[in-house]
Design a protein around this motif. Sequence first.
Motif, PDB file in Angstrom:
ATOM      1  N   ASP A  94       0.821  -1.218   0.000  1.00 19.31           N
ATOM      2  CA  ASP A  94       0.000   0.000   0.000  1.00 19.31           C
ATOM      3  C   ASP A  94       0.854   1.267   0.000  1.00 19.31           C
ATOM      4  O   ASP A  94       0.504   2.256  -0.656  1.00 19.31           O
ATOM      5  N   LEU A 144      -5.306   0.071  -4.775  1.00 16.67           N
ATOM      6  CA  LEU A 144      -5.316   0.506  -3.377  1.00 16.67           C
ATOM      7  C   LEU A 144      -6.738   0.510  -2.817  1.00 16.67           C
ATOM      8  O   LEU A 144      -6.976   0.100  -1.663  1.00 16.67           O
ATOM      9  N   ARG A 188      -7.743  -3.113  -2.086  1.00 17.59           N
ATOM     10  CA  ARG A 188      -7.023  -3.715  -0.965  1.00 17.59           C
ATOM     11  C   ARG A 188      -7.536  -3.201   0.393  1.00 17.59           C
ATOM     12  O   ARG A 188      -7.459  -3.920   1.393  1.00 17.59           O
ATOM     13  N   ASN A 189      -8.026  -1.983   0.431  1.00 18.95           N
ATOM     14  CA  ASN A 189      -8.427  -1.383   1.699  1.00 18.95           C
ATOM     15  C   ASN A 189      -9.942  -1.261   1.833  1.00 18.95           C
ATOM     16  O   ASN A 189     -10.447  -0.435   2.590  1.00 18.95           O
ATOM     17  N   PRO A 213      -4.103  -0.999   6.410  1.00 16.38           N
ATOM     18  CA  PRO A 213      -2.756  -1.563   6.616  1.00 16.38           C
ATOM     19  C   PRO A 213      -2.362  -1.635   8.079  1.00 16.38           C
ATOM     20  O   PRO A 213      -1.639  -2.538   8.490  1.00 16.38           O
TER      21      PRO A 213
END
Length: 676
Positions: free
Chosen positions: A474, A662, A665-666, A671
């Motif tokens: 990230d 990104l 992934r989030n 993170p």
Amino acid sequence: MSIALTERAPRSLLKMFSLIVGCSVVAGSAALDLHCNSDLQQGTCAGVGQDETSMDLSAAAEDTSLLQSWQTKKPLTLEAAAQQDEGPVRGGHGAEGDRKLDHDMSSFQTSAEAWFHGGGRVLPSSPAALSVLETFRVHGNSSTVTWSVFAAAAILVGAAVFWASSGSATALEGEDITADRWWLIVMSGVVQMVAGSVYAMGAWQDALRDALGTTMDGISLIGAATFAGSLLAMLGGYAFDKLGPKAAVTLGGTLCTLGYLLIGIAVVSADLLTQPVKMSLAATGAMLAGYSSVSLLDNVVCMACSLSFPDNRAAVVGYLKAVLATAAGLWALLWVHVFKAPHGPGLPAYIGFVASVALGATIFSLGGLRILPAGPSRQAFKEADNSRLGTLIFFLVTLSFYDVGVSFFYSRGILMPTSALGYVGIGLGLLPLTLLQARSEEQKPAEQLEPKTLLAPGPQSEGVTFATAILGLDFWLIWLMQFAVFGAGVATNQNLALILESAGSPSASGLGVALFALTSSLSRIAVGILSDKYSHVISRFNWLTLVSACAVAAQFLVSIMSFGAIMLGTLLMGLSFGAFFTVIVPVVNEMYGKKQFGIIMGAQLASQAAAAFLICLKMLPTIYKNATPPGQTSCHGESCYRMSFLLLTGINGVGLVAALWLQQRNKDSMPMDRLA
């Protein structure tokens, strides 16, 4: 033992500010004096602020011996000046002599102020006035000595305040400082006004080029050095993490002042230094000014506000980023209408003024800078707070439209350079200080004051370290996005004059720069507020994706190289550039927590240095030179920039892919949760 500057009386800060401004006047006067040396022998002072026709010194000084003294550069003593004015000298003829000399000194002060602020139009006619002005001249290198002394004094003052402010990073837990959050916001805006000065350097590049006797390649090198320091932005983040915002901003103001003074020394010592030394001084000064503005001023106050306003962090950061963008326009306006020769005192006076304001304003702001503690000060904005923020935004938008309007009409030849336009801009820039009358509000029960943000870390979470963050994917996805958006934005904005010249519309450069500045400022405010208010509908990661897509479209439009497409591309790039740097601060804060927020954010800023070097210093100039016909210095036609902006379209396409990745992934976790 550190001293908490918040408790110091504002009067002492104002005295310090006055002292620094006074030093600036001396430095500016000496710079003007050196610039006039060669012209005084001909009886004129051309190019430093007179009207179109050169001012004859004999008309200003009735006494022939005084004019002779100036032309031969022989200082006239106070005693001789007073005798020529048929008045006794203090110490020799009693009270009457004292009154006479006091009158002369008062005349000098009034005349000197008029000379400095009026662009050199009024020359002091009092004999004592002329003789005191002569004390600033010591055969050739007086200005260099004066500027060097000013630089040493700035370092000493900055070091003293840095020592005094270190250790006062946050307020004491439980202290009732609800009203202080508006001091934090307004004083952070003051810091941003200083930081914005570095983005106005493009307005006086031509004057710097002429003063240093260099080429545009040399100026491009100095411009690249402005952002080269971002490679070490982690050090600014470390100062924020370990010492707090007060010490970091003090360090930033001192380095910014020193940077401008180094540029000033290179300018006023042009006849005394070799070309490599002059260029080294100017490049070092630009690097210090740029590094401090980005890493120790702008970044620090935005991080402090992001931590202090968890429910409104994007709105506050967006406002501060808009102040930064608008400040650049104000500094450019001051240069054009107040300082630029021949109607103003010139480049040395401008640099001295910026240097003095950089140190004085940052010291003045320290009383409101801190990271607010948990409790009443961090509660979500209520109606009264939203009204205050709306007032600040109104003041800022007014200044922004004023800057754009003046720039537009000036570029069209409707307005002529007038110092009054600059003074009005300064007045508009000071309006936010009127909001510092905020009072502590009625506190809610403690259990109702905990912020509830969708993406903010939990109350017991401190975040992750930089060493952990840098190992995650990230971190590099954000780094790549910032490289693409920053490189595209700076490439578009800094080269608009040449881009439009190549497209056959050179007169529209002022409109293009104003359009970029306006859309950049407005997008920072709008996206900041919207990303806070509707975060349950559109996440900050969705905003990053939208911003990246906007940057792709903008660069492709500019590559078409027609007037309409360039203007539309500039508008979209301004929106993208402004929105990205509003969202990125809260995103990094929420992804990695507060444990090493400063270092992680500083490491992200290193992408700006890489973009400035690879895109602005290497790619665009190389393609432009290759498209320039042999034997010519300028390029005309579509080929001058088309390939550059097609490549930038591709680079931002990669940034768009990184934004989508990104976002995915989030979607369900951060993170900080995955890497802990």
